[in-house]
Scaffold this active site. Structure first.
Site, PDB file in Angstrom:
ATOM      1  CG  PHE A 290     -52.781  33.848  35.691  1.00  0.00           C
ATOM      2  CD1 PHE A 290     -53.344  35.065  36.042  1.00  0.00           C
ATOM      3  CD2 PHE A 290     -53.564  32.936  34.988  1.00  0.00           C
ATOM      4  CE1 PHE A 290     -54.648  35.383  35.696  1.00  0.00           C
ATOM      5  CE2 PHE A 290     -54.867  33.238  34.631  1.00  0.00           C
ATOM      6  CZ  PHE A 290     -55.414  34.459  34.986  1.00  0.00           C
ATOM      7  CG  ASP A 291     -45.397  35.639  38.315  1.00  0.00           C
ATOM      8  OD1 ASP A 291     -44.608  34.684  38.324  1.00  0.00           O
ATOM      9  OD2 ASP A 291     -45.405  36.542  39.171  1.00  0.00           O
ATOM     10  CE  LYS A 292     -45.452  29.872  43.317  1.00  0.00           C
ATOM     11  NZ  LYS A 292     -45.475  30.550  44.638  1.00  0.00           N
ATOM     12  CE  LYS A 464     -42.061  33.102  35.651  1.00  0.00           C
ATOM     13  NZ  LYS A 464     -42.510  34.183  36.560  1.00  0.00           N
TER      14      LYS A 464
END
Length: 589
Positions: A290-292, A464
């Site tokens: 997940f991205d934050k 990422k």
């Protein structure tokens, strides 16, 4: 042959020709292109039955196959019902304001920059930005959520959404073919053509299976007669029954109808799934990253704590900050503007105001100078080293004439259902990771709060991508969930990329494999359940189809099955079972 028998034969032939014209035509045209399809098997069987004098069975065979085809079409139409409903939602006419007059024009004739009027109860005809008025808008056609969203000047509105109560005017920002709604419809259409691997396997299997069955049927017809001297007519009949039994209708429809049913279920829940292949991939997921910001968190700063010094009370401190921030257009300024409205703070007039790029603001109220901003603006000599400041938050410091009078801690609010979503995924034995460009303190705080398995902080976009590649290599099947804008490269690297919301709609739609239009992170767990259930249904359908057909084939060869029974049990009945089983997905999920 008497006249009544002749009339019956003519009637049965007419039934075959009328009902089966398209079936026969398609079967023969495919044969001319060296493709042996199901329709050709039925054509051979029908003609064979007639040649053997079984005109009634030939007519019943064609009629029941026609019913089976209708069931397939019905199943797919039912599964695509949400698509039909979406198209119906598309407005045709818009009320445009020109030279002080209101005129109606076709939506496809609207141009960028046109001013459109929307009255209570009207559908928004095209995408745009509100320039006058405000209202609550039902965005169910876009997000799947019927709870109305408040919109005012500067907010975006989307085609097909419904104005609940207010009057507003908006400026057109996209032509009709480029609206978010149009792209959603196009995606759902395209999703039907993107087959899962198991579906591609069935297609390939059927390509070789059908010719094999024809050869087998020929052998069944001639070997008993040539070698054992058995009745040629009897074994021809058995070979025709075998052909009917072997028609892979139910097998061929097992996967596509299940996938379309799942895509429909997603559409009803505000989820765009671009194809069956992503459902199959998602069913095998081992890890989810997940991205934050904007994914696990709301992406909106909230005030977490307020500290005051030198005898200044919270009310006075916030009045100073809100008055100075009221003159700024910085994103953080909106937070304080909203705070002043919610808490009925009376904004003070500023004697002087200055925005210091990248550091903060300077303002004078009643002859007193104030600084509001980062610690670098205030200076550590003013802040002092004795303050117990949580490093995991963003801070706004406030100084009066070189004296620190307070600081405000801001944090990115974690979504209300993030923690339960992570917990739910853990129960499914799925590893969870957080990838963020934020500092380690902030990342640790969020990761610790939501209970995620591991996190990686201080990541640039290229970092990422590299981390996603590492996780794919380690776990074999990885899902990436991000906001669809700055996470686009990472979404593309994962086995399945899921975009949150439509804030970056164009990029999200182009890059992600699945889009959560209602910005609800709990839908990730729902998607995993939906995909696993879909693949269970697909395997059930394939297994039942193969088991029933192989059993009936044995019965056909030993003479325990007629042509009529073969089509009823082996084709129509089996197709109906497969269809009903597949439709459970869209009905129950």
């Amino acid at each position: 042959m008497n006249s009544s028998q002749l009339i019956s034969i003519i009637f049965f032939i007419l039934v075959i020709l009328i009902i089966g014209f398209d079936i026969i035509k398609y079967g023969l045209s495919e044969l001319l292109e060296y493709e042996v399809k199901i329709e050709f098997l039925v054509t051979i069987s029908t003609i064979g039955a007639c040649l053997l004098g079984n005109f009634a069975e030939g007519a019943v065979l064609m009629l029941l196959f026609f019913v089976a085809e209708y069931l397939e079409d019905f199943a797919l139409d039912q599964s695509k019902k949400s698509m039909v409903d979406l198209v119906k939602l598309r407005p045709d006419i818009a009320c445009v304001k020109k030279d002080g007059y209101e005129i109606e024009v076709k939506v496809e004739d609207l141009s960028i920059g046109d001013i459109v009027i929307v009255k209570p109860g009207d559908k928004v005809p095209i995408d745009g930005v509100i320039i006058k008025g405000s209202s609550s808008i039902n965005q169910a056609s876009i997000t799947g959520e019927s709870f109305p969203v408040d919109k005012s000047v500067g907010d975006e509105v989307y085609s097909s959404t419904i104005n609940q109560e207010g009057y507003f005017e908006f400026k057109v920002t996209k032509i009709s073919d480029e609206t978010i709604f149009s792209k959603i419809i196009e995606l759902i259409k395209e999703s039907e053509d993107k087959k899962a691997k198991i579906d591609l396997f069935i297609d390939k299997f059927a390509k070789y299976y059908t010719p094999t069955i024809i050869i087998l049927a020929i052998l069944v017809a001639i070997i008993p007669y040539l070698i054992f001297g058995l009745s040629f007519k009897e074994w021809i009949y058995k070979s025709l029954v075998l052909l009917v039994i072997s028609c892979p209708c139910a097998l061929a429809i097992s996967t596509p109808v299940s996938m379309v049913s799942a895509i429909t279920a997603g559409t009803k829940n505000g989820i765009i799934i671009k194809g069956g292949e992503y459902i199959e991939e998602l069913s095998k997921v081992k890890a989810i990253s997940f991205d934050k910001t904007g994914t696990l968190t709301e992406g909106n700063l909230v005030i977490e704590d307020i500290k005051t010094f030198n005898g200044v009370c919270v009310e006075d401190l916030m009045k100073i900050v809100c008055s100075i921030e009221n003159n700024s257009n910085h994103p953080i300024a909106k937070l304080f503007k909203d705070y002043s409205i919610e808490n009925n703070i009376l904004i003070s007039e500023l004697d002087e105001f200055n925005s210091i790029n990248g550091l903060g603001l300077e303002g004078s109220i009643g002859g007193v100078n104030y600084l509001v901003g980062k610690k670098e603006l205030i200076g550590m000599e003013v802040i002092g080293s004795h303050l117990d400041i949580p490093l995991s938050n963003i801070h706004v410091f406030i100084a009066q004439e070189n004296n620190l009078i307070g600081f405000i801690s801001l944090s990115d609010k974690i979504r209300s259902n993030t923690k339960s979503t992570i917990s739910n995924l853990s129960k499914k034995s799925i590893k969870t990771f957080m990838l963020t460009g934020d500092n380690d303190d902030n990342a640790f705080k969020v990761a610790n709060t939501i209970g995620i398995d591991n996190y990686y902080s201080n990541l640039m976009p290229k970092d990422k991508v590299q981390k996603v590649q590492e996780l794919v290599k380690k776990y074999g099947n990885l899902v990436m969930v991000g906001d669809g804008v700055n996470d686009s490269p990472s979404l593309a690297q994962a086995n399945v990329g899921i975009a949150m919301g439509l804030d970056g709609a164009d990029i999200a739609i182009e890059t992600a494999d699945i889009i959560l239009t209602n910005d609800d992170i709990s839908k990730v767990g729902y998607l995993v359940d939906l995909s696993k259930k879909t693949m269970v249904v697909v395997k059930q359908n394939i297994s039942v189809s193969l088991l029933v057909k192989s059993s009936l084939a044995i019965l056909a060869v030993i003479g325990f099955l007629s042509l009529g029974e073969a089509i009823i049990f082996g084709d129509v009945g089996l197709t109906l079972i497969v269809v009903l089983n597949a439709l459970r997905i869209s009905k129950n999920y």
